[in-house]
Enzyme design. Structure first.
Site, mmCIF file in Angstrom:
data_model
loop_
_atom_site.group_PDB
_atom_site.id
_atom_site.type_symbol
_atom_site.label_atom_id
_atom_site.label_comp_id
_atom_site.label_asym_id
_atom_site.label_seq_id
_atom_site.Cartn_x
_atom_site.Cartn_y
_atom_site.Cartn_z
ATOM 1 N N LYS A 202 0.858 -1.191 0.000
ATOM 2 C CA LYS A 202 0.000 0.000 0.000
ATOM 3 C C LYS A 202 0.890 1.236 0.000
ATOM 4 C CE LYS A 202 -3.587 2.406 2.559
ATOM 5 N NZ LYS A 202 -4.627 2.300 3.572
ATOM 6 N N LYS A 256 -2.211 -1.444 -3.834
ATOM 7 C CA LYS A 256 -3.086 -0.276 -3.708
ATOM 8 C C LYS A 256 -2.268 0.996 -3.766
ATOM 9 C CE LYS A 256 -6.120 1.861 -0.401
ATOM 10 N NZ LYS A 256 -6.480 1.945 0.984
HETATM 11 C C1 PBG Z 1 -7.118 3.659 5.521
HETATM 12 C C2 PBG Z 1 -7.636 3.356 4.179
HETATM 13 C C3 PBG Z 1 -7.554 4.211 3.094
HETATM 14 C C4 PBG Z 1 -8.178 3.581 2.023
HETATM 15 C C5 PBG Z 1 -8.643 2.339 2.458
HETATM 16 N N1 PBG Z 1 -8.287 2.204 3.807
HETATM 17 C C6 PBG Z 1 -7.008 5.591 3.022
HETATM 18 C C7 PBG Z 1 -5.694 5.888 3.552
HETATM 19 O O1 PBG Z 1 -4.816 5.033 3.679
HETATM 20 O O2 PBG Z 1 -5.501 7.064 3.876
HETATM 21 C C8 PBG Z 1 -8.302 4.199 0.675
HETATM 22 C C9 PBG Z 1 -9.342 3.670 -0.241
HETATM 23 C C10 PBG Z 1 -9.685 4.575 -1.360
HETATM 24 O O3 PBG Z 1 -9.049 5.634 -1.583
HETATM 25 O O4 PBG Z 1 -10.638 4.239 -2.083
HETATM 26 N N2 PBG Z 1 -7.067 2.686 6.436
#
Ligand code: PBG
Length: 334
Positions: A202, A256
């Site tokens: 991520k 991601k």
């Molecule tokens: C945070 C989380 C995020 C997303 C899923 N879980 C945002 C972040 O890490 O700030 C993003 C998903 C999206 O942008 O559709 N736990």
């Protein structure tokens, strides 16, 4: 295997592009409803729906309407939904205790969905940001995001979700060692068959902006997430993270965001052969929707092309806000 090529005119690639039938015969990859996980935003109240301004067509839904969405997903053949709570600001604290409350919004929604649509696979989010006063995924002390203390909180959160009936836990926090700790706790507490889909690779991405609006974490976020989410410049590190999470007991892994990281998806699938998913995140969705609404691109075509790209890159499935829309399209043209 090296693809074969011949010389023109013996080789004319256009022969197999001549008609729809030939194009379908020569098609290498497919997109099916079985490849979809639908992320949904939960809010409190009854019969409440509230649009997310930056994500056209996406709404925060109260638990009763989330159950209806799960029924809609089942009717469309979507195998799994993923829940993200918008927590009442009054319940966001320094210690994030609401995250492992048995009756928090997410756990209440899991129970309601499993009671109404037992076959729908329910995935959760394991991270503290929707419960944290400062918008971070981990506990914060003196401006530092704490790793090991956060893991303890995530384990409590995971057990509460498993107890509520979750099928797939989705740790999205990027703390080191959380998969092993979660797996051990699940084994020891009678939840051996709860799956973990690790947000293994991520990245610290600008494409999460609309999501942070949706869960109300954006305006609260102090600083950025670069000390725990990955540097977008790195690729080898993603492989090491995925390997580590698989070793610690993850059943599935995620890359991601999605489209800017298709090279990571391809490498992950080729290197490990594990069930691999991409998250087509909020910013990717918002870009396609905004351009389509301006008449600058064909929204349906861009949606299908973007989703097929994940399959071509080796992904087994995609978390996408387009899930119900694309599932309906696929139903009409099998
Ligand atoms: C945070 C989380 C995020 C997303 C899923 N879980 C945002 C972040 O890490 O700030 C993003 C998903 C999206 O942008 O559709 N736990």
């Amino acid at each position: 295997m090296r693809p074969t090529t011949g010389q023109y005119p013996a080789t004319r690639f256009r022969r197999l592009r001549k008609s729809d039938g030939l194009r379908r015969l020569a098609q290498e990859n497919t997109l099916s409803v079985n490849d979809l996980i639908w992320p949904l935003f939960v809010r409190d109240g009854v019969n409440m729906r509230e649009p997310v301004a930056s994500m056209s067509g996406v709404e925060r839904l109260s638990v009763d309407l989330i159950v209806q969405a799960a029924e809609q997903a089942a009717a469309l053949g979507i195998p799994a939904i993923c829940l993200f709570p918008y927590t009442d600001p009054a319940k966001r604290t320094e210690d994030c205790a609401e995250a492992w409350s048995a009756d928090n919004l997410a756990n209440t929604a899991i129970r309601a969905i499993k009671a109404a649509v037992p076959d729908m696979m329910v995935m959760t989010d394991v991270a503290l940001d929707p419960y944290n006063i400062n918008g971070h995924d981990g506990l914060v002390r003196d401006g530092i995001i704490l790793n090991d203390e956060t893991i303890e909180a995530l384990v409590k959160m995971s057990l509460a979700q498993a107890e509520a009936g979750a099928d797939i836990l989705g740790p999205s926090d990027m703390m080191d060692g959380r998969i092993g700790a979660m797996r051990q706790a699940l084994e020891m507490s009678g939840y051996k068959d709860v799956a973990i889909l690790s947000y293994a690779a991520k990245y610290a991405s600008a494409f999460y902006g609309p999501f942070r609006d949706a869960v109300g974490a954006g305006s609260r976020l102090v600083g950025d997430k670069k000390t725990y989410q990955m540097n977008p410049a790195n690729s080898d590190e993603a492989m090491r993270l995925i390997e580590r999470d698989l070793t610690e007991g993850a059943d599935m892994v995620m890359v991601k965001p999605g489209m800017p990281y298709l090279d990571i998806c391809r490498r992950a699938k080729e290197t490990f052969g594990a069930p691999t998913y991409a998250y087509q995140v909020s910013g990717e969705y918002a870009m396609i929707m905004a351009a389509a609404q301006n008449g600058w691109i064909d929204g349906d075509a861009a949606m299908l092309e973007s989703l097929m790209a994940f399959r071509r890159a080796g992904c087994d499935g995609v978390l996408t806000y387009f899930a119900p829309r694309v599932a309906a399209m696929l139903q009409n043209q099998p």
